[in-house]
Design an enzyme around this catalytic site. Sequence first.
Site, short mmCIF file in Angstrom:
data_model
loop_
_atom_site.label_atom_id
_atom_site.label_comp_id
_atom_site.label_asym_id
_atom_site.label_seq_id
_atom_site.Cartn_x
_atom_site.Cartn_y
_atom_site.Cartn_z
N LYS A 77 38.97 27.83 28.84
CA LYS A 77 39.51 26.94 29.89
C LYS A 77 38.38 26.11 30.51
O LYS A 77 37.28 26.63 30.72
CB LYS A 77 40.18 27.81 30.96
CG LYS A 77 40.84 27.04 32.10
CD LYS A 77 41.43 28.02 33.13
CE LYS A 77 42.19 27.32 34.24
NZ LYS A 77 42.74 28.26 35.24
N SER A 152 47.62 27.62 36.03
CA SER A 152 46.85 26.46 35.69
C SER A 152 46.19 26.52 34.31
O SER A 152 45.79 25.48 33.79
CB SER A 152 45.75 26.29 36.73
OG SER A 152 44.88 27.40 36.73
N SER A 176 47.41 32.29 37.34
CA SER A 176 47.11 31.25 36.34
C SER A 176 46.83 31.74 34.93
O SER A 176 46.75 30.91 34.02
CB SER A 176 45.95 30.39 36.81
OG SER A 176 46.41 29.43 37.71
N1 GLN Z 1 49.55 28.38 40.97
C1 GLN Z 1 48.72 28.99 41.95
C2 GLN Z 1 48.01 27.92 42.74
O1 GLN Z 1 48.33 26.80 42.55
C3 GLN Z 1 47.73 29.90 41.28
C4 GLN Z 1 46.69 29.16 40.55
C5 GLN Z 1 45.67 30.03 39.88
O2 GLN Z 1 45.87 31.22 39.66
N2 GLN Z 1 44.53 29.44 39.60
O3 GLN Z 1 47.16 28.17 43.52
#
Ligand code: GLN
Length: 484
Positions: A77, A152, A176
Amino acid sequence: MLPSLTIHEAHARLARHEISAVELTRSIYDRIDRVDPALHAYLHLARESALAQAQAADERRANGEDTPLLGVPLAIKDVICVDGQPATAGSKILQNFVPPYDATAVARLRALGAVFLGKTNTDEFAMGSSTENSAYGVTHNPWDVERVPGGSSGGSAAAVAADLCLGAFGSDTGGSVRQPASLCGVVGIKPSYGRVSRYGLIAFASSLDQIGPFAKDVIDAATLLGAIAGHDPLDSTSMTAPVPDYASRLNGDLKGVRVGVPKEYFIDGMQPEVEQSIHAAIDVLKSLGAEIREVSLPHTDYGLPVYYIIAPAEASANLARFDSVRYGLRIDRGDLWETYRATRGEGFGPEVKRRIMLGTYALSTGYYDAYYLKAQKVRTLIKRDYDTAFEQVDVIACPVSPTTAFRIGEKVDDPLQMYLSDVFTLNQNLAGICGVSLPCGFDGQNLPIGLQLNGPAFGEAQMLQVAYAYEQATEWHTRKPELA
Ligand code: GLN
């Protein structure tokens, strides 16, 4: 077809010298060239260095060396630093940033001989649940290209699901890794806080972030976790607890294992097929000998508001370092203050700005006690809920996401709807415990559904044991999306 191999299958063939790492790596790039234009899982491909790594792995193997990852092609990532490859974090503000060092997780994989294919798409600074917040375009779900892969870490999840790598890494701050794993039908692990070093992970919310693996099955995920876990002197929050050999401990036995089902995780508004699949999965665990008990996590509902105070508060502090002086974008306006303003104004996207504003507000004098301090207290209550539950059960089973993959564009203009896609994955980060998502069914539109298992902090071994037993008894993980 080589790209569709699991890591353990590829390892067996590499070890028997039936295939070479160079051949394997080439076959994956061929597939990326054919398939990724429709998916956009990758932001950057590192063909030359990857083929050189593969060549080096083949030489090490010819000299009698072996590791489970020697010559195994992986995707990373774009919030995790790989020496010499761009790390944009999905943001324009890091457009030209090429880190001169490896994240500790990456350095450990490199030492084991893994091959780094390239960097995968992400919501900007990992803020989002769909990859739609990337400054470099959305990633498409391999099961239906009109839908999001989740986020994400959507690029990594899509890359594993579409056989564009053998395994991948993402980061999980509030879901994420688990949520995109669920939406793409692969296995994804969020390690306990402190299990994996965060050194070289571009920080979003430092008390919540963990790097975690994506894989085609539980054995591979366990292997990848074992490779990166353990204490690192470069991250003072990484723990010294010994790292069990997660992969070799797996067997199909669930006798005497107590599995808790939290009643708060079955809510109105969930997609009925998701709820049915989770209940069916729990029945499978029962038939394998697990003892199923209802448990209660009474502060569950507070997780979302608590997360959306603490995570933005930490983000607002972490993102202050992007000041146009040391890294990435610089829009020079002569005057320093104007240069900051222009660079940050242009460099950050709308969701990142929203989080910085939320976080700065929650931390400001006069509001700190009412918001940030209160949120920290409730965070402790959420952690205590889990402490109490894990006195009664070994592992908790629940959904990952209330729905299967949603359509691109469906939630992008409604931040609250987007935030709600993580209701089942935020509290584990707040509590610091571990979680895994694994395939447990499909809805009527052939979209994957994920089962979430949680263990107490540093309880990965038993959690993965339950995941493995379930996987052995079912065939969901063997299904592949049909790609043109
Ligand atoms: N979707 C959650 C956020 O927007 C978690 C994102 C993540 O785990 N990086 O913060």
